[in-house]
Design a protein around this motif. Sequence first.
Motif, PDB file in Angstrom:
ATOM      1  N   ARG A   7      -5.114 -10.188   3.005  1.00  0.00           N
ATOM      2  CA  ARG A   7      -6.531 -10.499   3.191  1.00  0.00           C
ATOM      3  C   ARG A   7      -6.787 -10.934   4.637  1.00  0.00           C
ATOM      4  O   ARG A   7      -5.843 -11.234   5.385  1.00  0.00           O
ATOM      5  CB  ARG A   7      -6.947 -11.613   2.241  1.00  0.00           C
ATOM      6  N   VAL A  19      -0.214  -5.768   1.307  1.00  0.00           N
ATOM      7  CA  VAL A  19      -1.673  -5.862   1.278  1.00  0.00           C
ATOM      8  C   VAL A  19      -2.054  -7.310   1.576  1.00  0.00           C
ATOM      9  O   VAL A  19      -1.652  -8.236   0.861  1.00  0.00           O
ATOM     10  CB  VAL A  19      -2.227  -5.432  -0.093  1.00  0.00           C
ATOM     11  N   ASP A  66       0.831  -1.199   0.000  1.00  0.00           N
ATOM     12  CA  ASP A  66       0.000   0.000   0.000  1.00  0.00           C
ATOM     13  C   ASP A  66       0.866   1.250   0.000  1.00  0.00           C
ATOM     14  O   ASP A  66       2.094   1.186  -0.152  1.00  0.00           O
ATOM     15  CB  ASP A  66      -0.978  -0.014   1.182  1.00  0.00           C
ATOM     16  N   THR A 102      -5.617  -9.302  -2.523  1.00  0.00           N
ATOM     17  CA  THR A 102      -6.985  -8.886  -2.231  1.00  0.00           C
ATOM     18  C   THR A 102      -7.930 -10.034  -2.549  1.00  0.00           C
ATOM     19  O   THR A 102      -7.527 -11.057  -3.114  1.00  0.00           O
ATOM     20  CB  THR A 102      -7.371  -7.658  -3.071  1.00  0.00           C
ATOM     21  N   ASP A 103      -9.211  -9.866  -2.213  1.00  0.00           N
ATOM     22  CA  ASP A 103     -10.194 -10.915  -2.498  1.00  0.00           C
ATOM     23  C   ASP A 103     -10.291 -11.186  -3.995  1.00  0.00           C
ATOM     24  O   ASP A 103     -10.459 -12.329  -4.432  1.00  0.00           O
ATOM     25  CB  ASP A 103     -11.559 -10.512  -1.951  1.00  0.00           C
ATOM     26  N   SER A 104     -10.169 -10.115  -4.790  1.00  0.00           N
ATOM     27  CA  SER A 104     -10.280 -10.265  -6.244  1.00  0.00           C
ATOM     28  C   SER A 104      -8.957 -10.677  -6.888  1.00  0.00           C
ATOM     29  O   SER A 104      -8.941 -11.317  -7.939  1.00  0.00           O
ATOM     30  CB  SER A 104     -10.777  -8.965  -6.877  1.00  0.00           C
ATOM     31  N   GLU A 105      -7.824 -10.320  -6.245  1.00  0.00           N
ATOM     32  CA  GLU A 105      -6.507 -10.633  -6.807  1.00  0.00           C
ATOM     33  C   GLU A 105      -5.592 -11.208  -5.730  1.00  0.00           C
ATOM     34  O   GLU A 105      -4.656 -10.559  -5.269  1.00  0.00           O
ATOM     35  CB  GLU A 105      -5.879  -9.383  -7.422  1.00  0.00           C
ATOM     36  N   ARG A 133      -7.773  -1.423  10.211  1.00  0.00           N
ATOM     37  CA  ARG A 133      -6.703  -2.408  10.089  1.00  0.00           C
ATOM     38  C   ARG A 133      -6.156  -2.736  11.473  1.00  0.00           C
ATOM     39  O   ARG A 133      -6.197  -1.904  12.377  1.00  0.00           O
ATOM     40  CB  ARG A 133      -5.579  -1.854   9.206  1.00  0.00           C
TER      41      ARG A 133
END
Length: 451
Positions: free
Chosen positions: A287, A285, A279, A294-297, A322
Amino acid sequence: MREIVIVGGGYAGFYTAWGLEKTLRSGEARVTVVDPRPYMTYQPFLPEVTAGSVEARHAAVSLRRHLRRSRLIAGTVTEVRNADRTVTVRPVNGADYELHYDILVVTAGAVTRTFPIPGLAQQAIGLKHVEEAVAIRDRLLTAFDQAATLPPGPERRKLLTVTFVGGGFSGVEGFGELLSLATAMLKSYPELSFDDLSFHLVEARGRILPEVGDKPGAWVVRSLERRGARVHLDTQLVSAEDGHVVLSDGEEFESGLIVWTAGNASNPVVHNHTDLPVDERGLLVVRPDLRVGTDSEPVPDVWAAGDDATIPDLASPVPGARTVPNAQHAVRQGRLLAKNLVADLRGKRVRNYRHSSLGVVATLGLGRGIFQYKGIVIKGVPAWLMHRGYHVLAVPTWERKVRVLTVWLTAALFGRDLVSLASVQHPRDAFVTSGEAQGFGASRAGEETAA
């Protein structure tokens, strides 16, 4: 076997490796831990190490003693190339080399955050490692010995002036413990008086201990000031050249000991030398299940925890919160990471990390402390006892628990040990001086000239 490489042997890394050793079947995977130090530092004990209430070695947990089935490499990871599934290792001795992995765990930990302040690099000591805590204690003890031989004046005053920069937990606890030690030492130095001591705590914000509420934080300030300390709020260190401290509020004074505890920064290998997603602060980053991405990647087969990972705080009512970088989270994240990694290897379901805070507790010196859990605030001796009770339970391994308890009981009966061992930082000085006094240096020079 699959190769699991763990970058960093701190809280999260140690507990991950420890958990994997207990869970992995024989031949299922091989675990490698890369860290330049052969031990995990239990950082909550460092303030008490500076005060002599905990022995330095008891704040360090040997990796080799407790990670018997892991391969340990004494070195630093300087680069992570996940595209090639390799990390570059810089060993303590020898040339850099590449280490291949199938699964990567990044628990490198944060580093001390510094600024380009004149004199800071030359004069200040951090409080993140055992060596630093020992050096701080020895410098104060040595300063007392030297000051006792001097008449009242600027030189004595400088020796007995201590400055801490940073009002977070590490700074306030270290400051309070060292103030407690210095005050107690006056009984053994009749040449010195309380007026000779000068302790300064410098904080850039308008309050200290941001983890506690405003009122408890203000109480801590008042408590320190009643003990003779100066707390400079909304103040920054401008210069520290040659021990001459200049503050942004215009105050200047000479300080023989300067301790820098003004926060952490992400590890350089994570911030600058990896192709993993980070970040804006240079943190990985991560999960909620502790996988990187990330959830998508998601990033396959890469996990992270601890101070260098920005992990969603599912227990917080604040959207997007966080987890804060502290021992409470790092230990629990390491334990869960080991379980999730093994579950993933075996095709089972992994769990999200969720932990509600148990409250915060800080030591402010012998017999002094503060504890807060939501609206409950406990001060003084009860909070100090809670601090000791919690951390002796939290420090890993029964061997370390027993050693720490033994030192505390011994100190309660006989007091703290006031012997400075600053000379161990230069172990050859006595030998060299002895040789020169006997003419060894001159004779050797003559032999070399004749040759």
